[in-house]
Scaffold this motif. Sequence first.
Motif, PDB file in Angstrom:
ATOM      1  N   LYS A   1     -12.548   0.910  -4.662  1.00  0.00           N
ATOM      2  CA  LYS A   1     -13.060   1.105  -3.659  1.00  0.00           C
ATOM      3  C   LYS A   1     -13.627   2.666  -3.626  1.00  0.00           C
ATOM      4  O   LYS A   1     -14.941   2.985  -3.091  1.00  0.00           O
ATOM      5  CB  LYS A   1     -12.485   1.061  -2.321  1.00  0.00           C
ATOM      6  CG  LYS A   1     -12.340  -0.440  -2.110  1.00  0.00           C
ATOM      7  CD  LYS A   1     -13.517  -1.258  -2.119  1.00  0.00           C
ATOM      8  CE  LYS A   1     -13.142  -2.725  -1.833  1.00  0.00           C
ATOM      9  NZ  LYS A   1     -14.314  -3.457  -1.697  1.00  0.00           N
TER      10      LYS A   1
ATOM     11  N   ALA B   1      -9.168   2.478   2.233  1.00  0.00           N
ATOM     12  CA  ALA B   1      -8.173   2.667   1.196  1.00  0.00           C
ATOM     13  C   ALA B   1      -8.858   3.500   0.022  1.00  0.00           C
ATOM     14  O   ALA B   1      -7.919   4.005  -0.735  1.00  0.00           O
ATOM     15  CB  ALA B   1      -7.966   1.256   0.507  1.00  0.00           C
TER      16      ALA B   1
ATOM     17  N   SER C   1     -13.810   0.855   1.243  1.00  0.00           N
ATOM     18  CA  SER C   1     -12.677   0.663   2.191  1.00  0.00           C
ATOM     19  C   SER C   1     -12.317   1.947   2.772  1.00  0.00           C
ATOM     20  O   SER C   1     -12.138   2.772   1.858  1.00  0.00           O
ATOM     21  CB  SER C   1     -11.731  -0.254   1.332  1.00  0.00           C
ATOM     22  OG  SER C   1     -10.524  -0.173   2.159  1.00  0.00           O
TER      23      SER C   1
ATOM     24  N   TYR D   1      -6.877  -1.479  -5.874  1.00  0.00           N
ATOM     25  CA  TYR D   1      -7.973  -1.664  -4.820  1.00  0.00           C
ATOM     26  C   TYR D   1      -8.717  -0.170  -4.473  1.00  0.00           C
ATOM     27  O   TYR D   1      -9.731  -0.077  -4.293  1.00  0.00           O
ATOM     28  CB  TYR D   1      -7.210  -2.041  -3.670  1.00  0.00           C
ATOM     29  CG  TYR D   1      -8.201  -2.631  -2.583  1.00  0.00           C
ATOM     30  CD1 TYR D   1      -9.040  -3.677  -2.746  1.00  0.00           C
ATOM     31  CD2 TYR D   1      -8.184  -1.879  -1.409  1.00  0.00           C
ATOM     32  CE1 TYR D   1      -9.895  -3.968  -1.623  1.00  0.00           C
ATOM     33  CE2 TYR D   1      -8.854  -2.272  -0.381  1.00  0.00           C
ATOM     34  CZ  TYR D   1      -9.602  -3.230  -0.513  1.00  0.00           C
ATOM     35  OH  TYR D   1     -10.404  -3.655   0.591  1.00  0.00           O
ATOM     36  N   SER D   2      -7.697   0.785  -4.275  1.00  0.00           N
ATOM     37  CA  SER D   2      -8.269   2.251  -4.014  1.00  0.00           C
ATOM     38  C   SER D   2      -8.952   2.613  -5.108  1.00  0.00           C
ATOM     39  O   SER D   2     -10.106   3.241  -4.713  1.00  0.00           O
ATOM     40  CB  SER D   2      -7.073   3.042  -3.696  1.00  0.00           C
ATOM     41  OG  SER D   2      -6.392   2.541  -2.263  1.00  0.00           O
TER      42      SER D   2
ATOM     43  N   GLY E   1      -5.412   5.285   0.546  1.00  0.00           N
ATOM     44  CA  GLY E   1      -4.732   4.061  -0.256  1.00  0.00           C
ATOM     45  C   GLY E   1      -3.200   4.346  -0.004  1.00  0.00           C
ATOM     46  O   GLY E   1      -2.505   5.250  -0.183  1.00  0.00           O
ATOM     47  N   GLN E   2      -2.707   2.891   0.194  1.00  0.00           N
ATOM     48  CA  GLN E   2      -1.141   2.775   0.513  1.00  0.00           C
ATOM     49  C   GLN E   2      -0.590   2.628  -0.748  1.00  0.00           C
ATOM     50  O   GLN E   2      -1.275   2.172  -2.131  1.00  0.00           O
ATOM     51  CB  GLN E   2      -1.004   1.678   1.410  1.00  0.00           C
ATOM     52  CG  GLN E   2      -1.611   2.047   2.738  1.00  0.00           C
ATOM     53  CD  GLN E   2      -1.078   1.173   3.919  1.00  0.00           C
ATOM     54  OE1 GLN E   2      -1.565  -0.156   3.725  1.00  0.00           O
ATOM     55  NE2 GLN E   2      -0.594   1.288   5.054  1.00  0.00           N
TER      56      GLN E   2
ATOM     57  N   ALA F   1      -2.264  -6.493  -3.895  1.00  0.00           N
ATOM     58  CA  ALA F   1      -1.235  -5.418  -3.823  1.00  0.00           C
ATOM     59  C   ALA F   1      -0.262  -5.479  -4.646  1.00  0.00           C
ATOM     60  O   ALA F   1       0.795  -6.317  -4.763  1.00  0.00           O
ATOM     61  CB  ALA F   1      -0.612  -5.633  -2.318  1.00  0.00           C
TER      62      ALA F   1
ATOM     63  N   GLN G   1      -1.714  -0.128  -3.621  1.00  0.00           N
ATOM     64  CA  GLN G   1      -3.031  -0.174  -3.626  1.00  0.00           C
ATOM     65  C   GLN G   1      -3.867   0.552  -4.846  1.00  0.00           C
ATOM     66  O   GLN G   1      -5.012   0.840  -4.736  1.00  0.00           O
ATOM     67  CB  GLN G   1      -3.771   0.190  -2.189  1.00  0.00           C
ATOM     68  CG  GLN G   1      -3.255  -0.935  -1.001  1.00  0.00           C
ATOM     69  CD  GLN G   1      -4.137  -0.407  -0.049  1.00  0.00           C
ATOM     70  OE1 GLN G   1      -4.136   0.732   0.319  1.00  0.00           O
ATOM     71  NE2 GLN G   1      -4.530  -1.472   0.805  1.00  0.00           N
TER      72      GLN G   1
ATOM     73  N   GLY H   1      -8.632  -8.400  -3.108  1.00  0.00           N
ATOM     74  CA  GLY H   1      -7.482  -7.218  -3.006  1.00  0.00           C
ATOM     75  C   GLY H   1      -6.353  -7.500  -3.663  1.00  0.00           C
ATOM     76  O   GLY H   1      -5.747  -8.885  -3.106  1.00  0.00           O
TER      77      GLY H   1
ATOM     78  N   LYS I   1       2.875   3.473   3.438  1.00  0.00           N
ATOM     79  CA  LYS I   1       2.949   2.066   3.239  1.00  0.00           C
ATOM     80  C   LYS I   1       3.330   1.161   4.586  1.00  0.00           C
ATOM     81  O   LYS I   1       3.449   1.867   5.472  1.00  0.00           O
ATOM     82  CB  LYS I   1       4.501   1.892   2.299  1.00  0.00           C
ATOM     83  CG  LYS I   1       5.708   2.478   2.894  1.00  0.00           C
ATOM     84  CD  LYS I   1       6.774   2.473   1.984  1.00  0.00           C
ATOM     85  CE  LYS I   1       8.203   3.097   2.470  1.00  0.00           C
ATOM     86  NZ  LYS I   1       9.291   3.005   1.694  1.00  0.00           N
TER      87      LYS I   1
END
Length: 253
Positions: A163, A148, A146, A159-160, A152-153, A90, A156, A88, A253
């Motif tokens: 996933k 996310a 995830s 990462y988002s 997703g934030q 950020a 991310q 992960g 967030k």
Amino acid sequence: MQLKDQAAIVTGGASGLGAATARRLAKEGAKVAICDVNAKLAETVAKEIGGVAVTCDVADSASAEAAIAAAAKAHGPARVLINCAGIGVAKRVIGREGPMALADFDRVIRINLIGSFNMIRLAAADMTKLEPLTTGERGVMISTASIAAYDGQIGQAAYSASKGGIVGMTLPIAREFAQFGIRVLAIAPGLFLTPLLAALPQEAQDSLAAAVPFPHRLGDPSEFASLVMQMIDNAYLNGEVVRLDASLRMAPK
């Protein structure tokens, strides 16, 4: 599927969700190969559960092929593949120092998404050749997405995306592998007490837990492993992504 004496592979099995899953698989009688880039931790978990440790970079074709071969040599071709390897990162798309480095986005996609696909394609090549069980199944594959992927934030994006890719490929692969009797699933966990979160100060952990509707706590890796077992056991569950998040929907967030 009954797990006793069946061969299983767990990527990222040296810690966190992967380690909990490896322990649960072994408890149910499976012969577990722990594939991880951290050879020392993998050996520790493998020794604990009576499995085998295999050093593996899931995003590297040659490394993954060698790992699949080593696992098969130790236990025979796997009927179960659990993809837990992942990272992960950020980072904002545009940060104080300018645009996010493309290499950072690429690394997350390669490990989380391409790595999961890489292990699926290689494990499936052996799995399709196995004799079907009495249920008609040849195997089960479960990847780790995830929440996310859906919520997703800020920070991310990589990462988002990685996933979300796992979510997106689950159904088409399940449909393709249906002819072989191989089920393909994914779990989208929320906030779990993995080594990453466990390293945070207790105050920070409590703050994260407070955002979870019910129960008001971080998920325990054993609960992830429990869902893995239920997915393996239920032969009618296929092509699905299950959120495991205590109804958490993340804020921007």
